[in-house]
Design a protein around this motif. Structure first.
Motif, PDB file in Angstrom:
ATOM      1  N   ASN A  27       0.853  -1.177   0.000  1.00 57.68           N
ATOM      2  CA  ASN A  27       0.000   0.000   0.000  1.00 57.68           C
ATOM      3  C   ASN A  27       0.896   1.237   0.000  1.00 57.68           C
ATOM      4  N   ASP A  28       0.731   2.093  -0.982  1.00 59.78           N
ATOM      5  CA  ASP A  28       1.593   3.270  -1.111  1.00 59.78           C
ATOM      6  C   ASP A  28       1.395   4.290   0.008  1.00 59.78           C
ATOM      7  N   GLU A  29       0.276   4.225   0.697  1.00 57.08           N
ATOM      8  CA  GLU A  29      -0.012   5.216   1.741  1.00 57.08           C
ATOM      9  C   GLU A  29       0.509   4.810   3.116  1.00 57.08           C
ATOM     10  N   ILE A  30       1.052   3.595   3.228  1.00 57.27           N
ATOM     11  CA  ILE A  30       1.517   3.103   4.525  1.00 57.27           C
ATOM     12  C   ILE A  30       2.947   2.592   4.386  1.00 57.27           C
ATOM     13  N   ASP A  31       3.820   3.062   5.261  1.00 58.91           N
ATOM     14  CA  ASP A  31       5.193   2.575   5.322  1.00 58.91           C
ATOM     15  C   ASP A  31       5.473   2.063   6.730  1.00 58.91           C
ATOM     16  N   HIS A  32       6.359   1.106   6.800  1.00 60.21           N
ATOM     17  CA  HIS A  32       6.775   0.542   8.085  1.00 60.21           C
ATOM     18  C   HIS A  32       8.285   0.693   8.218  1.00 60.21           C
ATOM     19  N   PHE A  33       8.710   0.944   9.439  1.00 56.71           N
ATOM     20  CA  PHE A  33      10.132   1.069   9.749  1.00 56.71           C
ATOM     21  C   PHE A  33      10.443   0.195  10.948  1.00 56.71           C
ATOM     22  N   LEU A  34      11.592  -0.455  10.907  1.00 61.41           N
ATOM     23  CA  LEU A  34      12.064  -1.254  12.027  1.00 61.41           C
ATOM     24  C   LEU A  34      13.058  -0.434  12.819  1.00 61.41           C
ATOM     25  N   ASP A  35      12.771  -0.265  14.107  1.00 58.00           N
ATOM     26  CA  ASP A  35      13.694   0.399  15.014  1.00 58.00           C
ATOM     27  C   ASP A  35      14.702  -0.667  15.453  1.00 58.00           C
ATOM     28  N   VAL A  36      15.944  -0.553  14.983  1.00 62.95           N
ATOM     29  CA  VAL A  36      16.931  -1.606  15.246  1.00 62.95           C
ATOM     30  C   VAL A  36      17.460  -1.572  16.677  1.00 62.95           C
ATOM     31  N   GLU A  37      17.102  -0.550  17.442  1.00 62.64           N
ATOM     32  CA  GLU A  37      17.508  -0.516  18.850  1.00 62.64           C
ATOM     33  C   GLU A  37      16.479  -1.186  19.743  1.00 62.64           C
ATOM     34  N   THR A  38      15.198  -0.990  19.445  1.00 60.84           N
ATOM     35  CA  THR A  38      14.147  -1.529  20.313  1.00 60.84           C
ATOM     36  C   THR A  38      13.407  -2.717  19.710  1.00 60.84           C
ATOM     37  N   GLY A  39      13.507  -2.899  18.382  1.00 63.32           N
ATOM     38  CA  GLY A  39      12.755  -3.950  17.709  1.00 63.32           C
ATOM     39  C   GLY A  39      11.327  -3.545  17.378  1.00 63.32           C
ATOM     40  N   GLU A  40      10.964  -2.335  17.747  1.00 67.45           N
ATOM     41  CA  GLU A  40       9.608  -1.849  17.476  1.00 67.45           C
ATOM     42  C   GLU A  40       9.417  -1.645  15.976  1.00 67.45           C
ATOM     43  N   ILE A  41       8.225  -1.940  15.509  1.00 62.82           N
ATOM     44  CA  ILE A  41       7.875  -1.702  14.115  1.00 62.82           C
ATOM     45  C   ILE A  41       6.963  -0.479  14.096  1.00 62.82           C
ATOM     46  N   ILE A  42       7.428   0.537  13.397  1.00 62.71           N
ATOM     47  CA  ILE A  42       6.742   1.824  13.383  1.00 62.71           C
ATOM     48  C   ILE A  42       5.961   1.954  12.085  1.00 62.71           C
ATOM     49  N   VAL A  43       4.705   2.344  12.217  1.00 63.51           N
ATOM     50  CA  VAL A  43       3.847   2.555  11.057  1.00 63.51           C
ATOM     51  C   VAL A  43       3.807   4.047  10.766  1.00 63.51           C
ATOM     52  N   ARG A  44       4.047   4.386   9.511  1.00 64.06           N
ATOM     53  CA  ARG A  44       3.953   5.781   9.103  1.00 64.06           C
ATOM     54  C   ARG A  44       2.906   5.887   8.008  1.00 64.06           C
ATOM     55  N   LEU A  45       1.844   6.629   8.306  1.00 63.52           N
ATOM     56  CA  LEU A  45       0.778   6.841   7.333  1.00 63.52           C
ATOM     57  C   LEU A  45       1.072   8.090   6.528  1.00 63.52           C
TER      58      LEU A  45
END
Length: 143
Positions: free
Chosen positions: A20-38
């Motif tokens: 989906n072009d409107e949603i990106d995900h990022f992996l925080d390599v320090e915490t392992g959290e997956i961040i959603v960016r709309l």
């Protein structure tokens, strides 16, 4: 140097499979959290500091998305494993028509056991792709 992080592989696979072009995900390599960016077009809000942080800080790695060609190839690969002649032919026909993704889903939905097998096949392929991406980024998952 390989980094070990604890994160949810299933959540990473979900992010990878979301084309989906409107949603990106990022992996925080320090915490392992997956961040959603709309996309700000969806939210009506833009956080330029956060956008810069995600884009220019090595702490955050953009999670790739499966592309249409790869997803299509998975469907054709799965169709070749089907033993039912009726289902195999229906899937092949659906994959060669206009809107092959919709057609594939419509056909497979009439075969619950094969539908479940498809979901497992797809999930395993996504896991392999995500694990390969992690390895390319020198990241090892810990439990």
């Amino acid at each position: 140097m390989m980094r070990s992080i604890k994160t949810d592989l299933n959540e990473l696979c979900d992010a990878y499979s979301m084309n989906n072009d409107e949603i990106d995900h990022f992996l925080d390599v320090e915490t392992g959290e997956i961040i959603v960016r709309l996309d700000p077009v969806l939210t009506g809000e833009r956080d330029e500091e956060w956008d810069e942080e995600l884009e220019f800080n090595d702490r955050y790695i953009h999670v790739p998305k499966i592309d249409s060609d790869t997803a299509y190839h998975l469907m054709t690969e799965f169709a070749s494993t089907v033993t039912s002649k009726v289902l195999g032919e229906a899937l092949e026909e659906a994959l060669h028509r206009r809107k092959p993704f919709r057609g594939f889903k419509d056909v497979i939905s009439d075969f619950p056991e094969e539908r479940n097998r498809w979901f497992e096949f797809e999930r395993e392929a996504h896991q392999r792709a995500v694990l390969e991406w992690l390895e390319q980024n020198n990241i090892k998952l810990t439990r």
